[in-house]
Design a protein around this motif. Structure first.
Motif, short mmCIF file in Angstrom:
data_model
loop_
_atom_site.label_atom_id
_atom_site.label_comp_id
_atom_site.label_asym_id
_atom_site.label_seq_id
_atom_site.Cartn_x
_atom_site.Cartn_y
_atom_site.Cartn_z
N SER A 26 88.60 -15.25 -17.24
CA SER A 26 88.02 -13.96 -16.87
C SER A 26 89.06 -13.19 -16.08
N ASN A 27 88.97 -11.87 -16.16
CA ASN A 27 89.84 -11.03 -15.34
C ASN A 27 89.21 -9.67 -15.18
N GLN A 28 89.82 -8.87 -14.31
CA GLN A 28 89.32 -7.54 -14.04
C GLN A 28 90.50 -6.58 -14.12
N ASP A 29 90.29 -5.44 -14.77
CA ASP A 29 91.31 -4.40 -14.81
C ASP A 29 90.63 -3.05 -14.70
N LYS A 30 91.36 -1.97 -14.95
CA LYS A 30 90.79 -0.63 -14.79
C LYS A 30 89.64 -0.36 -15.75
N GLU A 31 89.59 -1.08 -16.89
CA GLU A 31 88.51 -0.92 -17.87
C GLU A 31 87.24 -1.61 -17.43
N GLY A 32 87.35 -2.66 -16.63
CA GLY A 32 86.18 -3.41 -16.18
C GLY A 32 86.45 -4.90 -16.10
N ILE A 33 85.41 -5.67 -16.32
CA ILE A 33 85.48 -7.13 -16.25
C ILE A 33 85.54 -7.69 -17.66
N GLU A 60 88.81 -12.64 -32.70
CA GLU A 60 88.00 -12.42 -31.51
C GLU A 60 87.10 -11.19 -31.69
N VAL A 61 85.87 -11.31 -31.21
CA VAL A 61 84.91 -10.20 -31.23
C VAL A 61 84.68 -9.79 -29.78
N VAL A 62 84.69 -8.48 -29.53
CA VAL A 62 84.45 -7.98 -28.17
C VAL A 62 83.08 -7.33 -28.14
N ILE A 63 82.25 -7.80 -27.22
CA ILE A 63 80.87 -7.31 -27.08
C ILE A 63 80.73 -6.68 -25.70
N GLN A 64 80.27 -5.44 -25.67
CA GLN A 64 80.05 -4.80 -24.38
C GLN A 64 78.69 -5.26 -23.86
N ASP A 65 78.70 -5.84 -22.67
CA ASP A 65 77.49 -6.38 -22.05
C ASP A 65 77.04 -5.43 -20.94
N PHE A 66 75.94 -5.77 -20.28
CA PHE A 66 75.43 -4.95 -19.19
C PHE A 66 76.43 -4.93 -18.04
N PRO A 67 76.53 -3.80 -17.34
CA PRO A 67 77.48 -3.69 -16.22
C PRO A 67 77.14 -4.66 -15.09
N ILE A 68 78.18 -5.07 -14.38
CA ILE A 68 78.03 -5.88 -13.17
C ILE A 68 78.66 -5.08 -12.04
N ARG A 69 77.89 -4.77 -11.03
CA ARG A 69 78.37 -3.99 -9.88
C ARG A 69 79.07 -2.71 -10.33
N ASN A 70 78.41 -2.02 -11.25
CA ASN A 70 78.89 -0.73 -11.78
C ASN A 70 80.22 -0.81 -12.51
N GLN A 71 80.56 -1.97 -13.03
CA GLN A 71 81.76 -2.12 -13.83
C GLN A 71 81.37 -2.56 -15.23
N ARG A 72 82.08 -1.98 -16.23
CA ARG A 72 81.84 -2.41 -17.61
C ARG A 72 82.16 -3.89 -17.73
N VAL A 73 81.42 -4.55 -18.60
CA VAL A 73 81.67 -5.97 -18.87
C VAL A 73 81.89 -6.14 -20.36
N MET A 74 83.01 -6.76 -20.71
CA MET A 74 83.33 -7.06 -22.10
C MET A 74 83.39 -8.57 -22.28
N LEU A 75 82.61 -9.06 -23.23
CA LEU A 75 82.64 -10.48 -23.58
C LEU A 75 83.56 -10.62 -24.79
N HIS A 76 84.61 -11.40 -24.65
CA HIS A 76 85.56 -11.66 -25.73
C HIS A 76 85.20 -13.04 -26.30
N ALA A 77 84.58 -13.05 -27.46
CA ALA A 77 84.08 -14.31 -28.04
C ALA A 77 84.89 -14.70 -29.27
N LYS A 78 85.28 -15.97 -29.30
CA LYS A 78 85.97 -16.52 -30.47
C LYS A 78 85.11 -17.63 -31.08
N ARG A 79 84.79 -17.46 -32.38
CA ARG A 79 83.99 -18.46 -33.09
C ARG A 79 84.92 -19.35 -33.90
#
Length: 91
Positions: A26-33, A60-79
């Motif tokens: 996990s990491n955080q940048d200007k785009e979000g978490i 990899e598929v990127v899914i935008q999830d609900f924000p955490i502490r007003n930051q966008r959250v992107m789930l990067h999932a590899k099947r």
């Protein structure tokens, strides 16, 4: 994974996702978490009767999830890609 840490992660991620995916990074940048998940190394239930082995991952598929502490959250999932040994079918 430490039990307290796992409980916290389960509260932040979609329900039940840790049954099928491992938290890799996990990491955080200007785009979000960004949360990186990788499918566990176990054949899907509906194909367990077949002999298959893991052949890497799909893209990899990127899914935008609900924000955490007003930051966008992107789930990067590899099947995982599974190859059926009998016929070479990819599942």
């Amino acid at each position: 994974m430490d039990q307290n840490f796992r409980k916290l992660v389960e509260l932040l991620l979609p329900a039940g996702i840790l049954e099928y995916f491992d938290l890799i990074d996990s990491n955080q940048d200007k785009e979000g978490i960004h949360i990186y998940l990788e499918e566990k190394n176990s054949i899907p239930v509906e194909h367990q009767h077949k002999k298959a082995h893991s052949k890497g991952f799909f893209s990899e598929v990127v899914i935008q999830d609900f924000p955490i502490r007003n930051q966008r959250v992107m789930l990067h999932a590899k099947r995982r890609r599974w190859e059926v040994l009998e016929d070479g079918q990819i599942i």
